[in-house]
Design a protein around this motif. Sequence first.
Motif, PDB file in Angstrom:
ATOM      1  N   GLY A   1       0.789  -1.215   0.000  1.00 30.63           N
ATOM      2  CA  GLY A   1       0.000   0.000   0.000  1.00 30.63           C
ATOM      3  C   GLY A   1       0.826   1.271   0.000  1.00 30.63           C
ATOM      4  N   GLU A   2       2.114   1.153   0.322  1.00 33.10           N
ATOM      5  CA  GLU A   2       2.972   2.335   0.334  1.00 33.10           C
ATOM      6  C   GLU A   2       3.322   2.812  -1.079  1.00 33.10           C
ATOM      7  OE1 GLU A   2       5.875  -1.191   0.409  1.00 33.10           O
ATOM      8  OE2 GLU A   2       3.831  -0.687   1.074  1.00 33.10           O
ATOM      9  N   ILE A   3       3.091   1.958  -2.080  1.00 29.13           N
ATOM     10  CA  ILE A   3       3.374   2.331  -3.466  1.00 29.13           C
ATOM     11  C   ILE A   3       2.106   2.933  -4.069  1.00 29.13           C
ATOM     12  CG2 ILE A   3       4.198   1.563  -5.714  1.00 29.13           C
ATOM     13  CD1 ILE A   3       6.233   1.306  -3.451  1.00 29.13           C
ATOM     14  N   THR A   4       2.142   4.223  -4.331  1.00 28.81           N
ATOM     15  CA  THR A   4       0.976   4.932  -4.831  1.00 28.81           C
ATOM     16  C   THR A   4       1.266   5.551  -6.200  1.00 28.81           C
ATOM     17  OG1 THR A   4       1.597   7.003  -3.751  1.00 28.81           O
ATOM     18  CG2 THR A   4       0.224   5.466  -2.487  1.00 28.81           C
ATOM     19  N   ILE A   5       0.221   5.698  -6.977  1.00 27.27           N
ATOM     20  CA  ILE A   5       0.287   6.360  -8.282  1.00 27.27           C
ATOM     21  C   ILE A   5      -0.812   7.414  -8.301  1.00 27.27           C
ATOM     22  CG2 ILE A   5       0.124   6.111 -10.790  1.00 27.27           C
ATOM     23  CD1 ILE A   5       2.521   4.635  -9.717  1.00 27.27           C
ATOM     24  N   GLU A   6      -0.452   8.629  -8.671  1.00 25.10           N
ATOM     25  CA  GLU A   6      -1.418   9.701  -8.798  1.00 25.10           C
ATOM     26  C   GLU A   6      -1.283  10.336 -10.172  1.00 25.10           C
ATOM     27  OE1 GLU A   6      -1.609  12.511  -5.601  1.00 25.10           O
ATOM     28  OE2 GLU A   6      -0.832  11.066  -4.143  1.00 25.10           O
ATOM     29  N   ALA A   7      -2.391  10.857 -10.698  1.00 19.31           N
ATOM     30  CA  ALA A   7      -2.357  11.487 -12.014  1.00 19.31           C
ATOM     31  C   ALA A   7      -3.477  12.502 -12.126  1.00 19.31           C
ATOM     32  CB  ALA A   7      -2.486  10.449 -13.121  1.00 19.31           C
ATOM     33  N   ALA A   8      -3.222  13.549 -12.898  1.00 18.70           N
ATOM     34  CA  ALA A   8      -4.264  14.495 -13.279  1.00 18.70           C
ATOM     35  C   ALA A   8      -4.826  14.049 -14.622  1.00 18.70           C
ATOM     36  CB  ALA A   8      -3.684  15.908 -13.391  1.00 18.70           C
TER      37      ALA A   8
ATOM     38  N   ARG B   1       6.970  12.834 -15.933  1.00 19.74           N
ATOM     39  CA  ARG B   1       5.773  13.067 -15.129  1.00 19.74           C
ATOM     40  C   ARG B   1       4.939  14.248 -15.630  1.00 19.74           C
ATOM     41  NH1 ARG B   1       5.483  10.853  -9.835  1.00 19.74           N
ATOM     42  NH2 ARG B   1       7.229   9.458  -9.351  1.00 19.74           N
ATOM     43  N   GLU B   2       5.434  14.938 -16.641  1.00 20.26           N
ATOM     44  CA  GLU B   2       4.745  16.150 -17.101  1.00 20.26           C
ATOM     45  C   GLU B   2       3.664  15.800 -18.115  1.00 20.26           C
ATOM     46  OE1 GLU B   2       5.431  19.052 -15.594  1.00 20.26           O
ATOM     47  OE2 GLU B   2       6.757  17.800 -14.380  1.00 20.26           O
ATOM     48  N   TYR B   3       2.740  14.978 -17.707  1.00 18.65           N
ATOM     49  CA  TYR B   3       1.653  14.570 -18.593  1.00 18.65           C
ATOM     50  C   TYR B   3       0.345  14.557 -17.823  1.00 18.65           C
ATOM     51  CZ  TYR B   3       1.841  10.061 -16.166  1.00 18.65           C
ATOM     52  OH  TYR B   3       1.816   9.085 -15.214  1.00 18.65           O
ATOM     53  N   GLN B   4      -0.736  14.557 -18.578  1.00 23.29           N
ATOM     54  CA  GLN B   4      -2.053  14.294 -18.032  1.00 23.29           C
ATOM     55  C   GLN B   4      -2.547  12.971 -18.592  1.00 23.29           C
ATOM     56  OE1 GLN B   4      -4.003  18.091 -19.156  1.00 23.29           O
ATOM     57  NE2 GLN B   4      -4.297  18.420 -16.968  1.00 23.29           N
ATOM     58  N   LEU B   5      -3.413  12.321 -17.853  1.00 18.80           N
ATOM     59  CA  LEU B   5      -3.829  10.954 -18.162  1.00 18.80           C
ATOM     60  C   LEU B   5      -5.233  10.905 -18.766  1.00 18.80           C
ATOM     61  CD1 LEU B   5      -3.394   7.817 -17.788  1.00 18.80           C
ATOM     62  CD2 LEU B   5      -4.426   8.102 -15.514  1.00 18.80           C
ATOM     63  N   VAL B   6      -5.406  10.012 -19.729  1.00 20.93           N
ATOM     64  CA  VAL B   6      -6.723   9.601 -20.191  1.00 20.93           C
ATOM     65  C   VAL B   6      -6.783   8.087 -20.003  1.00 20.93           C
ATOM     66  CG1 VAL B   6      -8.310   9.407 -22.146  1.00 20.93           C
ATOM     67  CG2 VAL B   6      -6.928  11.477 -21.861  1.00 20.93           C
ATOM     68  N   ARG B   7      -7.781   7.617 -19.270  1.00 21.86           N
ATOM     69  CA  ARG B   7      -7.885   6.175 -18.966  1.00 21.86           C
ATOM     70  C   ARG B   7      -9.149   5.621 -19.612  1.00 21.86           C
ATOM     71  NH1 ARG B   7      -9.030   3.007 -13.401  1.00 21.86           N
ATOM     72  NH2 ARG B   7     -10.256   4.883 -12.962  1.00 21.86           N
ATOM     73  N   ILE B   8      -8.971   4.585 -20.408  1.00 24.86           N
ATOM     74  CA  ILE B   8     -10.076   4.026 -21.186  1.00 24.86           C
ATOM     75  C   ILE B   8     -10.202   2.537 -20.888  1.00 24.86           C
ATOM     76  CG2 ILE B   8     -11.046   3.721 -23.495  1.00 24.86           C
ATOM     77  CD1 ILE B   8      -9.207   5.941 -24.462  1.00 24.86           C
ATOM     78  N   GLY B   9     -11.429   2.072 -20.712  1.00 25.73           N
ATOM     79  CA  GLY B   9     -11.694   0.655 -20.529  1.00 25.73           C
ATOM     80  C   GLY B   9     -12.058  -0.025 -21.841  1.00 25.73           C
ATOM     81  N   LEU B  10     -12.207  -1.317 -21.794  1.00 24.98           N
ATOM     82  CA  LEU B  10     -12.577  -2.119 -22.955  1.00 24.98           C
ATOM     83  C   LEU B  10     -14.078  -2.375 -22.944  1.00 24.98           C
ATOM     84  CD1 LEU B  10      -9.653  -4.713 -22.737  1.00 24.98           C
ATOM     85  CD2 LEU B  10      -9.675  -2.497 -23.909  1.00 24.98           C
TER      86      LEU B  10
END
Length: 276
Positions: free
Chosen positions: A81-88, A134-143
């Motif tokens: 749980g100490e490994i985290t990922i965050e994104a805008a 890290r200078e990116y923004q994320l778009v997350r898409i499902g199937l």
Amino acid sequence: MPVSAACMLPHPPLIIPQVGRGEEKKIQKTIEACRQAAQLIAQHQPQTVVVISPHQVMYADYFHISPGKTARGDFGQFRAGEITIEAAYDTQFAAKLCSLSHEKNIPAGTQGQQEARLDHGTMVPLYFVNQYWREYQLVRIGLSGMPLRTHYELGRCIQAAAEELCRKTAVIASGDLSHRLKADGPYGYQKEGPEYDRRVMDVMEAADFLELLHFSDDFCGKAGECGHRSFTMMAGALDGRKVKAKRLSYEGPFGVGYGVCTYEVDGDGKTDGRRV
């Protein structure tokens, strides 16, 4: 500005040292390949990174695009749980993608969210990307459960959104290969498992993306594949582009296939016509 780089990446949580606790050393080639792929993405300095994940919410007749401004997740369910990922999130890109998909009569949008937290199919690739860029923004898409061609067409909408917004964009197709490579693997052995992995790695190494559409549902089901729809959507995002394709690795020591390939748009990027 079109999509300039893409890659297919596996997402076994144990690839993270705090999760693997030594087991990750058995797929060291995969780890090194993921690092190389992440370095390639960093070289392109994308403003937007699109991650296509099989572990995002999946509907039979709808593609879910994550809503909101930010998201985070951690590997707590894998004892780290100490490994985290965050994104805008790139909300403008997501809105444009929704609009373009509607124009093409592709059912996709930001409705129907069931879990706001990032899934491991998204976090594992970003774990590597974040080490170099890290200078990116994320778009997350499902199937979805819709045909492969529809996944490809949504990929074309990703390309169009990048162009219309003039976004430097990289696409990550997150997905493992067959889960049926060994009798002691997670789903046992099926002869279609190794056959699928050989076929799909040949296709992806050659960037012969048309062939992705010729894998039957029955064959893919028997092979226990994970990422075929992800790869197909990524292929659509490269539609009509000349690409430099590179196979970086393939392994399957745990009974699950892990393949890594990268793609860079070559020169002016345009071919004489569509791939499909």
